[in-house]
Motif scaffolding. Structure first.
Motif, PDB file in Angstrom:
ATOM      1  N   GLY A  36      -7.755  -5.148   8.759  1.00 47.27           N
ATOM      2  CA  GLY A  36      -7.168  -6.047   7.775  1.00 47.27           C
ATOM      3  C   GLY A  36      -6.762  -7.369   8.369  1.00 47.27           C
ATOM      4  O   GLY A  36      -6.991  -8.439   7.771  1.00 47.27           O
ATOM      5  N   LEU A  37      -6.173  -7.338   9.569  1.00 42.38           N
ATOM      6  CA  LEU A  37      -5.743  -8.585  10.208  1.00 42.38           C
ATOM      7  C   LEU A  37      -6.928  -9.460  10.601  1.00 42.38           C
ATOM      8  O   LEU A  37      -6.805 -10.686  10.680  1.00 42.38           O
ATOM      9  N   ARG A  38      -8.063  -8.846  10.837  1.00 46.33           N
ATOM     10  CA  ARG A  38      -9.261  -9.627  11.173  1.00 46.33           C
ATOM     11  C   ARG A  38      -9.767 -10.437   9.988  1.00 46.33           C
ATOM     12  O   ARG A  38     -10.555 -11.374  10.157  1.00 46.33           O
ATOM     13  N   THR A  39      -9.321 -10.090   8.786  1.00 43.69           N
ATOM     14  CA  THR A  39      -9.711 -10.854   7.591  1.00 43.69           C
ATOM     15  C   THR A  39      -8.821 -12.063   7.366  1.00 43.69           C
ATOM     16  O   THR A  39      -9.006 -12.801   6.402  1.00 43.69           O
ATOM     17  N   ASN A  40      -7.805 -12.230   8.249  1.00 40.63           N
ATOM     18  CA  ASN A  40      -6.849 -13.335   8.133  1.00 40.63           C
ATOM     19  C   ASN A  40      -6.051 -13.263   6.833  1.00 40.63           C
ATOM     20  O   ASN A  40      -5.610 -14.281   6.297  1.00 40.63           O
ATOM     21  N   ALA A  41      -5.854 -12.041   6.328  1.00 41.59           N
ATOM     22  CA  ALA A  41      -5.113 -11.877   5.084  1.00 41.59           C
ATOM     23  C   ALA A  41      -3.609 -11.940   5.313  1.00 41.59           C
ATOM     24  O   ALA A  41      -2.851 -12.186   4.383  1.00 41.59           O
ATOM     25  N   GLY A  42      -3.178 -11.702   6.523  1.00 40.80           N
ATOM     26  CA  GLY A  42      -1.747 -11.697   6.792  1.00 40.80           C
ATOM     27  C   GLY A  42      -1.200 -10.282   6.839  1.00 40.80           C
ATOM     28  O   GLY A  42      -1.660  -9.409   6.102  1.00 40.80           O
ATOM     29  N   ILE A  43      -0.213 -10.072   7.694  1.00 40.50           N
ATOM     30  CA  ILE A  43       0.335  -8.745   7.898  1.00 40.50           C
ATOM     31  C   ILE A  43       0.925  -8.165   6.623  1.00 40.50           C
ATOM     32  O   ILE A  43       0.790  -6.975   6.329  1.00 40.50           O
ATOM     33  N   LYS A  44       1.584  -8.999   5.808  1.00 42.76           N
ATOM     34  CA  LYS A  44       2.230  -8.508   4.597  1.00 42.76           C
ATOM     35  C   LYS A  44       1.207  -7.961   3.607  1.00 42.76           C
ATOM     36  O   LYS A  44       1.392  -6.882   3.033  1.00 42.76           O
ATOM     37  N   ALA A  45       0.119  -8.692   3.409  1.00 45.73           N
ATOM     38  CA  ALA A  45      -0.908  -8.254   2.472  1.00 45.73           C
ATOM     39  C   ALA A  45      -1.555  -6.952   2.943  1.00 45.73           C
ATOM     40  O   ALA A  45      -1.792  -6.037   2.153  1.00 45.73           O
ATOM     41  N   VAL A  46      -1.813  -6.853   4.254  1.00 46.87           N
ATOM     42  CA  VAL A  46      -2.457  -5.655   4.792  1.00 46.87           C
ATOM     43  C   VAL A  46      -1.551  -4.440   4.636  1.00 46.87           C
ATOM     44  O   VAL A  46      -2.016  -3.339   4.299  1.00 46.87           O
ATOM     45  N   VAL A  47      -0.259  -4.619   4.854  1.00 41.86           N
ATOM     46  CA  VAL A  47       0.686  -3.513   4.678  1.00 41.86           C
ATOM     47  C   VAL A  47       0.678  -3.028   3.232  1.00 41.86           C
ATOM     48  O   VAL A  47       0.738  -1.828   2.959  1.00 41.86           O
ATOM     49  N   ILE A  48       0.602  -3.963   2.286  1.00 40.30           N
ATOM     50  CA  ILE A  48       0.535  -3.591   0.868  1.00 40.30           C
ATOM     51  C   ILE A  48      -0.731  -2.793   0.592  1.00 40.30           C
ATOM     52  O   ILE A  48      -0.700  -1.777  -0.113  1.00 40.30           O
ATOM     53  N   TRP A  49      -1.859  -3.205   1.150  1.00 40.49           N
ATOM     54  CA  TRP A  49      -3.113  -2.491   0.940  1.00 40.49           C
ATOM     55  C   TRP A  49      -3.018  -1.066   1.485  1.00 40.49           C
ATOM     56  O   TRP A  49      -3.423  -0.104   0.827  1.00 40.49           O
ATOM     57  N   ILE A  50      -2.484  -0.956   2.712  1.00 42.02           N
ATOM     58  CA  ILE A  50      -2.385   0.363   3.329  1.00 42.02           C
ATOM     59  C   ILE A  50      -1.428   1.261   2.549  1.00 42.02           C
ATOM     60  O   ILE A  50      -1.702   2.454   2.323  1.00 42.02           O
ATOM     61  N   SER A  51      -0.295   0.713   2.103  1.00 45.27           N
ATOM     62  CA  SER A  51       0.661   1.521   1.340  1.00 45.27           C
ATOM     63  C   SER A  51       0.069   1.979   0.016  1.00 45.27           C
ATOM     64  O   SER A  51       0.326   3.105  -0.438  1.00 45.27           O
ATOM     65  N   ALA A  52      -0.748   1.129  -0.611  1.00 43.45           N
ATOM     66  CA  ALA A  52      -1.413   1.524  -1.857  1.00 43.45           C
ATOM     67  C   ALA A  52      -2.337   2.704  -1.604  1.00 43.45           C
ATOM     68  O   ALA A  52      -2.370   3.676  -2.382  1.00 43.45           O
ATOM     69  N   MET A  53      -3.071   2.651  -0.497  1.00 45.00           N
ATOM     70  CA  MET A  53      -3.983   3.750  -0.178  1.00 45.00           C
ATOM     71  C   MET A  53      -3.208   5.032   0.114  1.00 45.00           C
ATOM     72  O   MET A  53      -3.595   6.129  -0.323  1.00 45.00           O
ATOM     73  N   LEU A  54      -2.082   4.911   0.816  1.00 47.05           N
ATOM     74  CA  LEU A  54      -1.285   6.085   1.142  1.00 47.05           C
ATOM     75  C   LEU A  54      -0.698   6.733  -0.112  1.00 47.05           C
ATOM     76  O   LEU A  54      -0.652   7.964  -0.219  1.00 47.05           O
ATOM     77  N   TYR A  55      -0.263   5.916  -1.076  1.00 38.00           N
ATOM     78  CA  TYR A  55       0.271   6.482  -2.312  1.00 38.00           C
ATOM     79  C   TYR A  55      -0.813   7.215  -3.099  1.00 38.00           C
ATOM     80  O   TYR A  55      -0.557   8.253  -3.718  1.00 38.00           O
ATOM     81  N   GLY A  56      -2.024   6.681  -3.084  1.00 38.15           N
ATOM     82  CA  GLY A  56      -3.123   7.378  -3.741  1.00 38.15           C
ATOM     83  C   GLY A  56      -3.402   8.714  -3.081  1.00 38.15           C
ATOM     84  O   GLY A  56      -3.622   9.737  -3.751  1.00 38.15           O
ATOM     85  N   TRP A  57      -3.389   8.715  -1.753  1.00 39.88           N
ATOM     86  CA  TRP A  57      -3.603   9.941  -0.975  1.00 39.88           C
ATOM     87  C   TRP A  57      -2.527  10.976  -1.305  1.00 39.88           C
ATOM     88  O   TRP A  57      -2.826  12.130  -1.630  1.00 39.88           O
ATOM     89  N   ILE A  58      -1.261  10.560  -1.248  1.00 36.85           N
ATOM     90  CA  ILE A  58      -0.144  11.469  -1.484  1.00 36.85           C
ATOM     91  C   ILE A  58      -0.171  12.025  -2.906  1.00 36.85           C
ATOM     92  O   ILE A  58       0.124  13.208  -3.136  1.00 36.85           O
ATOM     93  N   THR A  59      -0.538  11.183  -3.870  1.00 39.86           N
ATOM     94  CA  THR A  59      -0.562  11.626  -5.271  1.00 39.86           C
ATOM     95  C   THR A  59      -1.533  12.778  -5.470  1.00 39.86           C
ATOM     96  O   THR A  59      -1.197  13.789  -6.103  1.00 39.86           O
TER      97      THR A  59
END
Length: 347
Positions: free
Chosen positions: A101-124
Motif C-alpha cells: 500500500g505504501l508503494r502506491t504513495n497513498a499514505g499510511i492513513k489510507a492504507v490502514v483504512i484499507w487493511i482494517s476494512a479487509m480485516l472486518y470483512g474477514w472477521i464477519t
C-alpha cells in the motif's frame, strides 16, 4: 477442524471458511476501489495476501510442532499452526499489505483504512461460520450478535472516505473491539448451564451440556465395554476407520493424549466404524502398527455411528466425569488441540 465426508474424500471446511473470509475482505476492497476510494492494484495485492495467510498458517506447523511433521508429512494437510500460526500469518500478511500500500504513495492513513476494512470483512465471515456451526442456542445468539456488530463496522469501513482522522479511526476500532469482547468473552449463563447439566438434570442428546447416549460394544479382545463403565472419568469417544487418511494422522495424537493423562482418569474410548471396513483384519493391523494402548471397540453394525450421527471421520466427543458432552471435534485434531479441550473440562 470441521470436515465433510464425501465417500473416502474428506473436505476440510476450515480452509473453505478462511478462503471465504479472505474473499469477503477482498470484496470490500473491490467496492472501495470501484468508488474511487483506493487504488485498484491494491485489490490484487489483497488477494495475494489471502493466499499468503493460508500458506503461512499451514506451514507454521513446522515451527509449532516439528515432531509431528517429521513423523508424518501428511500432517500439513490436516493440521496447521493453530492460534500461534494464525497470528503469525496475520502479522506477515498485514505487513505485506502495508508494504504494498505504501508503494502506491497513498499514505499510511489510507492504507490502514484499507487493511482494517479487509480485516472486518474477514472477521464477519468467520463469526458467521461460528454461528452456523454452534451447538447451543447461547452460542448461536452470541455469534449472531457478534456477526451483526462486525458487519456494521465492515460497512462503515467500506463507506468511509479515503482520508479520515486518526482519532476517529482509533475510536471506531476501540469501540468495536470493546463491544465484540463484551459479547464473546462474557459468559451469559451458557457455561453455568452446562455445569448445572452435570448435576444430573441433563437430558440425553448429542449437544453440549446434554447426557451422552450410553452404548455397549465388543472390544478387540472380545470383552464388552459400555460408555457408562467409565463414569467418573473424562472420556474422549473417538470414531474412526482404518481407510480414513485423517484418522491415520490423528491417531498418534490420541495415543499421546492417553499416555499423558491416563493417570488423571482420562480415557480414550476408540470406536472403529467396522461396518465401513473392507476387511476386519485391517483394524488389527491399524492398532498393532501404531501401538495403540487404549480400548478399541468394534461397531460392526454401525448402530453407534448412527446413534451419534457421525457423518465424517474422525469425530470425537469429549465427555466429562458426569457423562455430559462438553465438546465435539469434527475432523483430525492434534495433541495441542485435544489438550486444550481437556483442560477446559478439567478446569
Amino acid at each position: 477442524m470441521y470436515t465433510v465426508q464425501l465417500g473416502t474424500f474428506v473436505l476440510n471446511l476450515e480452509i473453505v471458511v478462511y478462503i471465504l473470509c479472505g474473499m469477503a475482505g477482498v470484496g470490500g476492497l473491490w467496492l472501495k476501489a470501484k468508488k474511487g476510494q483506493m487504488e485498484a492494484s491494491f485489490v490484487s495485492d489483497a488477494m495475494n495476501a489471502v493466499l499468503l495467510w493460508i500458506f503461512i498458517w499451514k506451514a507454521s506447523l513446522i515451527i509449532v510442532d516439528p515432531a509431528t511433521v517429521l513423523e508424518d508429512p501428511r500432517s500439513f494437510i490436516y493440521f496447521s499452526g493453530g492460534i500461534v500460526g494464525g497470528w503469525l500469518a496475520t502479522l506477515v500478511s498485514c505487513g505485506f499489505l502495508l508494504y504494498k500500500g505504501l508503494r502506491t504513495n497513498a499514505g499510511i492513513k489510507a492504507v490502514v483504512i484499507w487493511i482494517s476494512a479487509m480485516l472486518y470483512g474477514w472477521i464477519t465471515v468467520w463469526l458467521l461460520a461460528q454461528c452456523l456451526l454452534a451447538d447451543t442456542f447461547a452460542e448461536v445468539w452470541k455469534y449472531a450478535l457478534s456477526t451483526a456488530v462486525s458487519a456494521f463496522m465492515f460497512v462503515i469501513q467500506i463507506r468511509s472516505a479515503r482520508i479520515i482522522e486518526w482519532r476517529r479511526l482509533a475510536a471506531n476500532s476501540v469501540l468495536a473491539a470493546a463491544v465484540l469482547a463484551a459479547i464473546l468473552l462474557v459468559d451469559y449463563g451458557g457455561r453455568s448451564a452446562e455445569l448445572q447439566a452435570g448435576a444430573g438434570v441433563a437430558e440425553v442428546g448429542l449437544n453440549k451440556g446434554q447426557q451422552a447416549p450410553d452404548f455397549k460394544l465388543a472390544s478387540l479382545d472380545g470383552s464388552e465395554i459400555s460408555l457408562s463403565d467409565y463414569r467418573g472419568r473424562t472420556v474422549f469417544v473417538n470414531f474412526w476407520a482404518s481407510w480414513c487418511p485423517p484418522c491415520k494422522v490423528e491417531m498418534p495424537h490420541m495415543e499421546k493424549l492417553y499416555a499423558t493423562y491416563r493417570e488423571q482418569d482420562v480415557v480414550v474410548l476408540s470406536v472403529n466404524m467396522t461396518s465401513t471396513e473392507k476387511n476386519g483384519r485391517n483394524v488389527l493391523s491399524f492398532v498393532g502398527d501404531r501401538g495403540l494402548t487404549f480400548p478399541v471397540l468394534l461397531d460392526e453394525k454401525g448402530d453407534v455411528m448412527s446413534q451419534y450421527r457421525v457423518r465424517s471421520f474422525p469425530t470425537t466427543f469429549v465427555i466429562d466425569s458426569e457423562g455430559i458432552i462438553r465438546d465435539r471435534m469434527l475432523g483430525a485434531v492434534d495433541f495441542a488441540g485435544m489438550e486444550r479441550r481437556l483442560k477446559d473440562v478439567l478446569g
